[in-house]
Design a protein around this motif. Structure first.
Motif: not given
Length: 177
Positions: A83-94
């Motif tokens: 979940n934390e990796t997913s959150r960081l991927y979302r930050v990077l995606d944005k």
């Protein structure tokens, strides 16, 4: 990682450096490439470099460990780090929605530091189709000739295929020897 620069820019004695972020920053400054010399854009690159060092690297690393290497599977740890990796991927995606590269229009040491942590996305329980801007960036960086050559060289030096995770290998990998 660690390096010794036997011909530092100041002409002095060899310079030893450790930690990937410090090494990338030093080499960029020495070469005059991949990191602006001053100004706002320099700090934009550095903040994303440090984002990788303090966030993506540690969290994706824990994700990787608990999913792929831990001798005991701990559901809470696996879920937490996915979940934390997913959150960081979302930050990077944005961030990549409006940028060709992590810190803007130019490829930088931030991209160099972040890309290897995205490369094993499947082993981190991630699907790049969930992050379209990140996926475009990932493919763009992965198609760079220097990246291709680096990964070919790495595979030649340290083949990763079919490595069996024995107790002995685990002890070496996790510094228990």
């Amino acid at each position: 990682p660690a390096i010794v620069d036997r011909a530092p820019a100041d002409g002095g004695q060899p310079l030893s450096l450790f930690e990937s972020g410090a090494i990338l920053e030093y080499l960029a400054d020495k070469s005059g490439k991949f990191l602006p010399k001053s100004g706002r854009q320099r700090y934009r690159v550095l903040q994303w470099l440090y984002w990788q060092m303090g966030g993506l690297g540690p969290m994706a690393g824990q994700n990787h460990h608990f999913r792929n290497y831990a001798p005991k599977k701990i559901d809470y740890a696996i879920e937490r780090y996915i979940n934390e990796t997913s959150r960081l991927y979302r930050v990077l995606d944005k961030q990549l929605d409006d940028n060709d590269f992590v810190a803007g229009d130019d490829y930088s040491i931030a991209d160099m530091a972040i890309w290897p942590w995205i490369k094993p996305y499947e082993k981190q329980g991630q699907d790049l189709e969930d992050y379209p801007s990140l996926q475009r960036w990932f493919e763009r960086v992965g198609a760079r000739e220097a990246v291709i050559r680096a990964y070919e060289k790495a595979e030649e030096i340290n083949p990763q295929n079919n490595v069996e995770m024995t107790d002995e290998a685990r002890k070496h990998l996790f510094g228990q020897q």
